[in-house]
Write a protein that holds these residues in place. Structure first.
Motif, PDB file in Angstrom:
ATOM      1  N   SER A 469       0.816  -1.130   0.004  1.00  0.00           N
ATOM      2  CA  SER A 469       0.002  -0.041   0.067  1.00  0.00           C
ATOM      3  C   SER A 469       0.948   1.310  -0.054  1.00  0.00           C
ATOM      4  O   SER A 469       0.209   2.699  -0.377  1.00  0.00           O
ATOM      5  CB  SER A 469      -0.948  -0.041   1.263  1.00  0.00           C
ATOM      6  N   VAL A 470       2.065   1.217   0.490  1.00  0.00           N
ATOM      7  CA  VAL A 470       3.012   2.471   0.139  1.00  0.00           C
ATOM      8  C   VAL A 470       3.069   2.943  -1.314  1.00  0.00           C
ATOM      9  O   VAL A 470       3.509   3.879  -1.544  1.00  0.00           O
ATOM     10  CB  VAL A 470       4.431   2.008   0.490  1.00  0.00           C
ATOM     11  N   LEU A 471       2.698   2.007  -2.255  1.00  0.00           N
ATOM     12  CA  LEU A 471       2.638   2.433  -3.521  1.00  0.00           C
ATOM     13  C   LEU A 471       1.352   3.140  -4.054  1.00  0.00           C
ATOM     14  O   LEU A 471       1.322   3.458  -5.269  1.00  0.00           O
ATOM     15  CB  LEU A 471       2.823   1.030  -4.337  1.00  0.00           C
ATOM     16  N   GLN A 472       0.269   3.234  -3.051  1.00  0.00           N
ATOM     17  CA  GLN A 472      -0.775   4.095  -3.139  1.00  0.00           C
ATOM     18  C   GLN A 472      -0.449   5.451  -3.818  1.00  0.00           C
ATOM     19  O   GLN A 472       0.374   6.291  -2.793  1.00  0.00           O
ATOM     20  CB  GLN A 472      -1.617   4.052  -2.061  1.00  0.00           C
ATOM     21  N   THR A 473      -0.964   5.938  -4.950  1.00  0.00           N
ATOM     22  CA  THR A 473      -0.734   7.252  -5.416  1.00  0.00           C
ATOM     23  C   THR A 473      -2.016   7.887  -5.952  1.00  0.00           C
ATOM     24  O   THR A 473      -1.923   9.324  -5.807  1.00  0.00           O
ATOM     25  CB  THR A 473       0.165   7.287  -6.589  1.00  0.00           C
ATOM     26  N   PHE A 474      -3.160   7.439  -6.029  1.00  0.00           N
ATOM     27  CA  PHE A 474      -4.308   8.011  -6.359  1.00  0.00           C
ATOM     28  C   PHE A 474      -4.965   8.522  -4.836  1.00  0.00           C
ATOM     29  O   PHE A 474      -4.792   8.101  -3.829  1.00  0.00           O
ATOM     30  CB  PHE A 474      -5.305   6.982  -6.684  1.00  0.00           C
ATOM     31  N   PRO A 475      -5.072   9.767  -4.894  1.00  0.00           N
ATOM     32  CA  PRO A 475      -5.687  10.460  -3.709  1.00  0.00           C
ATOM     33  C   PRO A 475      -6.899  10.177  -3.135  1.00  0.00           C
ATOM     34  O   PRO A 475      -7.757   9.645  -3.964  1.00  0.00           O
ATOM     35  CB  PRO A 475      -5.595  12.022  -4.163  1.00  0.00           C
ATOM     36  N   THR A 476      -7.309  10.044  -1.847  1.00  0.00           N
ATOM     37  CA  THR A 476      -8.452   9.973  -1.161  1.00  0.00           C
ATOM     38  C   THR A 476      -8.725  11.200  -0.524  1.00  0.00           C
ATOM     39  O   THR A 476      -7.936  12.225  -0.371  1.00  0.00           O
ATOM     40  CB  THR A 476      -8.579   8.843  -0.157  1.00  0.00           C
ATOM     41  N   ALA A 477     -10.176  11.610  -0.515  1.00  0.00           N
ATOM     42  CA  ALA A 477     -10.510  12.831   0.293  1.00  0.00           C
ATOM     43  C   ALA A 477     -11.847  12.529   0.914  1.00  0.00           C
ATOM     44  O   ALA A 477     -12.825  12.073   0.198  1.00  0.00           O
ATOM     45  CB  ALA A 477     -10.902  14.078  -0.850  1.00  0.00           C
ATOM     46  N   GLY A 478     -11.954  13.048   2.101  1.00  0.00           N
ATOM     47  CA  GLY A 478     -13.218  12.741   2.780  1.00  0.00           C
ATOM     48  C   GLY A 478     -14.430  13.678   2.146  1.00  0.00           C
ATOM     49  O   GLY A 478     -15.619  13.260   2.343  1.00  0.00           O
TER      50      GLY A 478
END
Length: 522
Positions: A469-478
């Motif tokens: 999961s350290v490769l996660q690059t797409f953002p998340t937003a509440g």
């Protein structure tokens, strides 16, 4: 009588273990091979991407991808000033057509009757309010106070910052009063239930605001995923009255509507964000009615784009590199057992925990350095290859790239230490390497290959593969409604939480190795 035997310092033990490592040419070659494999397989994955989609995705103040599509009725404001407005109605429509179909023609001011393929409904994050920005160019800095479909009043700025104000939805019997004040580089948002008693929501400092900025009323409405995994386009319509602008460019909307200029921001053919139709505005007595479609927020609709990022091409290369590092880490311990040299090591340093600790620092350190360097080279290499093949590269930002580099290096370091601990327990290379690959590598391979049935989610949550999961690059937003699923490019755990799962496995193996090392003969 107290013993006069002095335990050796850690530094000489560490130096001794480092000398052992660097004098074995095969281990150094293997370390270089791990770095080369990581970069090579990343290149191959990037080169195999054949997407030719080239949308326009704006970038925000930190280089992050953002959505910046809305309708605004604006005018310039020079110096300090205050804009006040009351919202008496906020309604919307939701498309019932497939999300990949173009929006039909319509009169957005009367959307419910104008769209053949829509139904009444208001997106939870539909927004209507007051906005201040130095420029209406997409991606510009901004601050805004707004009412929303179902999240109450909010103060948002620069796409990623969101503060809640008063709760409740807008209605004729419960209108929402909003106010935005500029003082120098400081912008403050307020709300009120009656236009007399005001509550401050939050303040933003927009660095280097020009003397003259743009202020105005805006409306936008994002994709909604409440009834469809592929999303539905929406449009919101807001009615504003009691609009005043106090400042050098002061005017009253009801009396001098010509001073205000309406325009759609974004929404063109190349704009990536799906909209239902262009927004419009009209005057109705002393009120202004604005309709808009789109969003002002972090860009998270990556799956809608078929997008990728340069770090997203790393997973295969990283897994292949881990296999080489596992072999090296296992042999760093088992070679001494196989040749009987471990007795000499423990004779020189009877405190065995120090020997284990020194080996951990060396193995973890070289794995960290080699992987960090490989990933630092692989990311721009992948970006270059993707761009050369006309593949759209989703903006990730320098901070995200740095997190991926450091996170990947830590992933490799923890894996090397975990296998070193296994080798200490098992004392044989074949067993340590086999179990190391089974525990630390195979879950990552299976999780990447598993069908989207929920099994891969379990692997990404409870096995060492969680560290990927350290490769996660797409953002998340509440403040953005979206299905943050593996199918859409999102790991189930946050990057550092996933790394913590791997750290727990490594810590468990290392603890067992330290305890057993004290109790058994060399």
């Amino acid at each position: 009588m107290r013993s006069t035997t002095r335990r050796p310092d850690f530094a000489p033990v560490l130096r001794s273990e480092w000398v052992k490592f660097r004098t074995v040419r095969g281990w150094l070659i293997g370390l270089a091979l791990a770095a080369v494999l990581c970069a090579t397989f990343t290149f191959l994955v990037a080169n195999g991407n054949n997407s030719n989609f080239q949308p326009h995705v704006p970038t925000g103040q930190g280089g992050e991808a953002v959505a910046d599509t809305y309708y605004v009725l604006d005018q310039p404001l020079t110096g300090d000033g205050t804009v006040t407005a009351r919202i008496t109605s906020l309604t919307g429509v939701i498309s019932t057509a497939p999300s990949n179909e173009a929006a039909s023609q319509a009169n957005p001011g009367d959307a419910a009757s104008g769209f053949a393929n829509t139904r009444p409904g208001l997106a939870g994050w539909a927004k209507a309010g007051i906005l201040l920005t130095p420029s209406t160019a997409q991606g510009s800095a901004y601050a805004a106070v707004m009412a929303t479909g179902s999240h109450g009043d909010r103060f948002q700025y620069d796409y990623t910052h969101d503060t809640a104000g008063s709760p409740g939805s807008v209605s004729a019997t419960a209108p929402h009063w909003l106010r935005l004040t500029r003082t120098g580089d400081t912008v403050t948002g307020y709300d009120s239930a009656n236009g007399t008693s005001w509550s401050e929501i939050a303040t933003a400092h927009l660095a280097a605001l020009p003397v003259t900025v743009t202020v105005g009323l805006f409306t936008t409405s994002p994709m909604t995923f409440q009834t469809s995994s592929s999303g539905a386009r929406t449009m919101a319509t807001a009615t504003f009255d009691h609009v005043t602008l106090q400042g050098q460019a002061a005017s009253d909307v009801a009396g001098t509507a010509a001073a205000w200029h309406g325009q759609n921001i974004g929404g063109g053919p190349q704009d990536y964000y799906p909209t239902l139709a262009n927004g419009t505005s009209r005057q109705a007595g002393g009120s202004m009615v604005l309709s808009g479609s789109g969003d002002i927020a972090p860009a998270v609709l990556a799956a809608e784009l078929g997008a990728t990022t340069a770090p997203a091409t790393l997973q295969l290369g990283l897994i292949v590199a881990l296999i080489a590092l596992i072999v090296i880490a296992a042999m760093f311990v088992t070679a001494e057992y196989r040749r009987g040299l471990i007795r000499t090591t423990f004779a020189a340093t009877p405190h065995r925990a120090r020997v284990l600790g020194a080996k951990v620092v060396v193995a973890g350190g070289v794995a960290f350095a080699a992987t960090g360097l490989a990933v630092a080279v692989a990311i721009p290499l992948a970006a270059y290859v993707l761009t050369a093949k006309s593949t759209y590269v989703f903006p990730a930002g320098a901070a995200t790239d740095l997190r991926v580099i450091v996170g990947s290096a830590l992933l490799a370091s923890l894996t090397a230490v975990g296998v070193l601990a296994l080798a200490t327990l098992l004392r044989t290379s074949a067993a340590a390497i086999t179990i190391g690959i089974t525990v630390f590598v195979l879950p990552g391979i299976f999780s990447a290959a598993a069908p989207a049935s929920g099994g891969e989610r379990w692997l990404y949550e409870f096995t060492p593969a969680a560290a990927l999961s350290v490769l996660q690059t797409f953002p998340t937003a509440g403040q953005v409604e979206y299905p943050y699923t593996l199918a859409n490019g999102y790991y189930p755990l946050a990057p550092w939480a996933g790394l913590a799962v791997l750290a727990a496995y490594t810590g468990l193996a290392l603890t067992a190795a330290a305890l057993l090392l004290k109790r058994r003969d060399a």
